[in-house]
Design a protein around this motif. Structure first.
Motif, PDB file in Angstrom:
ATOM      1  N   ASP A  59       0.835  -1.196   0.000  1.00  0.00           N
ATOM      2  CA  ASP A  59       0.000   0.000   0.000  1.00  0.00           C
ATOM      3  C   ASP A  59       0.871   1.247   0.000  1.00  0.00           C
ATOM      4  O   ASP A  59       1.933   1.285   0.616  1.00  0.00           O
ATOM      5  N   HIS A  61       2.046   4.674   1.096  1.00  0.00           N
ATOM      6  CA  HIS A  61       1.960   5.615   2.206  1.00  0.00           C
ATOM      7  C   HIS A  61       2.036   7.026   1.644  1.00  0.00           C
ATOM      8  O   HIS A  61       2.803   7.300   0.716  1.00  0.00           O
ATOM      9  N   PHE A  71      -7.510  12.657   3.201  1.00  0.00           N
ATOM     10  CA  PHE A  71      -6.884  11.370   2.905  1.00  0.00           C
ATOM     11  C   PHE A  71      -7.145  10.344   4.006  1.00  0.00           C
ATOM     12  O   PHE A  71      -7.586   9.227   3.741  1.00  0.00           O
ATOM     13  N   ASP A  74     -11.874  10.292   5.403  1.00  0.00           N
ATOM     14  CA  ASP A  74     -12.735  10.844   4.349  1.00  0.00           C
ATOM     15  C   ASP A  74     -14.159  10.943   4.884  1.00  0.00           C
ATOM     16  O   ASP A  74     -14.767   9.921   5.235  1.00  0.00           O
ATOM     17  N   LEU A  77     -16.955   8.570   3.683  1.00  0.00           N
ATOM     18  CA  LEU A  77     -17.021   7.166   4.090  1.00  0.00           C
ATOM     19  C   LEU A  77     -17.972   7.045   5.278  1.00  0.00           C
ATOM     20  O   LEU A  77     -17.563   7.103   6.435  1.00  0.00           O
ATOM     21  N   LYS A  81     -20.843  -1.471   2.699  1.00  0.00           N
ATOM     22  CA  LYS A  81     -20.614  -1.981   1.345  1.00  0.00           C
ATOM     23  C   LYS A  81     -21.843  -2.672   0.772  1.00  0.00           C
ATOM     24  O   LYS A  81     -21.814  -3.127  -0.376  1.00  0.00           O
ATOM     25  N   GLN A 111     -13.406  -1.372   5.260  1.00  0.00           N
ATOM     26  CA  GLN A 111     -13.115  -0.590   4.057  1.00  0.00           C
ATOM     27  C   GLN A 111     -11.912   0.328   4.280  1.00  0.00           C
ATOM     28  O   GLN A 111     -11.047   0.466   3.407  1.00  0.00           O
ATOM     29  N   TRP A 112     -11.860   0.960   5.440  1.00  0.00           N
ATOM     30  CA  TRP A 112     -10.761   1.877   5.740  1.00  0.00           C
ATOM     31  C   TRP A 112      -9.438   1.139   5.851  1.00  0.00           C
ATOM     32  O   TRP A 112      -8.408   1.615   5.370  1.00  0.00           O
ATOM     33  N   LEU A 114      -8.558  -1.620   4.357  1.00  0.00           N
ATOM     34  CA  LEU A 114      -8.102  -2.036   3.034  1.00  0.00           C
ATOM     35  C   LEU A 114      -7.432  -0.885   2.288  1.00  0.00           C
ATOM     36  O   LEU A 114      -6.499  -1.097   1.505  1.00  0.00           O
ATOM     37  N   LYS A 115      -7.896   0.328   2.540  1.00  0.00           N
ATOM     38  CA  LYS A 115      -7.316   1.490   1.868  1.00  0.00           C
ATOM     39  C   LYS A 115      -6.026   1.939   2.533  1.00  0.00           C
ATOM     40  O   LYS A 115      -5.101   2.400   1.853  1.00  0.00           O
ATOM     41  N   HIS A 116      -5.944   1.816   3.853  1.00  0.00           N
ATOM     42  CA  HIS A 116      -4.784   2.298   4.614  1.00  0.00           C
ATOM     43  C   HIS A 116      -4.100   1.123   5.316  1.00  0.00           C
ATOM     44  O   HIS A 116      -4.133   1.010   6.537  1.00  0.00           O
ATOM     45  N   GLN A 117      -3.483   0.270   4.535  1.00  0.00           N
ATOM     46  CA  GLN A 117      -2.872  -0.930   5.096  1.00  0.00           C
ATOM     47  C   GLN A 117      -1.551  -0.658   5.802  1.00  0.00           C
ATOM     48  O   GLN A 117      -1.011  -1.545   6.466  1.00  0.00           O
TER      49      GLN A 117
END
Length: 268
Positions: A59, A61, A71, A74, A77, A81, A111-112, A114-117
């Motif tokens: 991911d 950074h 970023f 958000d 959000l 899903k 969801q968060w 997965l986006k910010h691993q």
């Protein structure tokens, strides 16, 4: 009877002392008490250096020199899903079914994540939002400026991006962010805000002061922020406080605020 008890106590004490001496000589640790639930004290802010698996480190950074207020958290959000898409003649509609709050919280965190691993394990969107909501609550309780809470939100998010925030120290980092924001924006309110931190989070102000320098160093010893970094947080916080910019700022200040943020720039 008394002498027997004394002899029994003496034997027990002797066996306990011998056991302690044996463990000290061999280096064996005392077995943990399964019923003990002591909570470690958090006294400093340190950067997270836990190893990451190759799948997680893929991911991207964000750049630390370019802060984006949308970023990390958000505001869009808000929904899970699960949704139903209706393709009707001349109309495409999306229907969001009712989801229980606990299930919705789990879906948003998933969801968060997965986006910010790259974020520390255990730190979730709901924990970040809860810490930021506490900052606004304390500012309103102390009748302080909402802009102080907005500054604290930016400092807190920047420290998350620096990977110094985890599940264990998130409340301490939030308190330190608020302390730095108060010192920069309205120093006269610092004592009142730290009293709220002690009352709600049970974090002594001495612990906050000890951790300030570590956070200040992670912020590159610079608490100055661009207006564009603060405005999204300030606008959101006013909405949460059920206030409008005009009512909060007053006529004179709102005119300047409107010219700076709300009116589009004139074409050359």
């Amino acid at each position: 009877m008394a002498s027997c008890c004394a002899r029994g106590a003496g034997k027990g004490a002797g066996r306990g002392a011998a056991g302690r001496a044996t463990r000290a000589a061999t280096g064996a640790a005392r077995p943990p008490d399964p019923h003990s639930r002591a909570r470690p004290e958090i006294t400093e802010i340190t950067r997270d250096h836990h190893p990451r698996s190759p799948e997680i480190t893929r991911d991207h950074h964000p750049r630390l020199d370019a802060y984006d207020p949308y970023f990390l958290d958000d505001p869009a959000l808000q929904s899970g899903k699960e949704r139903m898409v209706l393709n009707l003649p001349g109309l495409v509609a999306s229907v969001l079914p009712y989801v229980r709050p606990r299930a919705l919280k789990a879906q948003l965190n998933e969801q968060w994540a997965l986006k910010h691993q790259w974020v520390s394990r255990g730190l979730t969107l709901s924990k970040i939002r809860a810490a930021k909501a506490s900052l606004l609550e304390w500012v309103l309780e102390a009748n302080c400026e909402v802009s102080t809470a907005a500054l604290a939100h930016v400092y807190f998010e920047r420290l998350v991006l620096r990977r110094v925030v985890n599940k264990a120290n998130r409340k301490l980092v939030a308190a330190v962010s608020l302390s730095l924001a108060a010192k920069w924006n309205e120093p006269e309110s610092l004592g009142t805000l730290l009293a709220a931190v002690e009352r709600h989070y049970s974090i002594p102000r001495a612990t906050v002061f000890r951790s300030e320098f570590s956070a200040y160093a992670e912020l590159a010893f610079d608490l100055r922020l661009e207006p564009g970094d603060i405005f999204p947080h300030f606008s959101r916080l006013l909405t949460q406080a059920e206030r409008t910019p005009h009512d909060y700022l007053g006529e004179a200040n709102f005119a300047e605020f409107q010219a700076e943020f709300l009116e589009p720039p004139a074409d050359d």
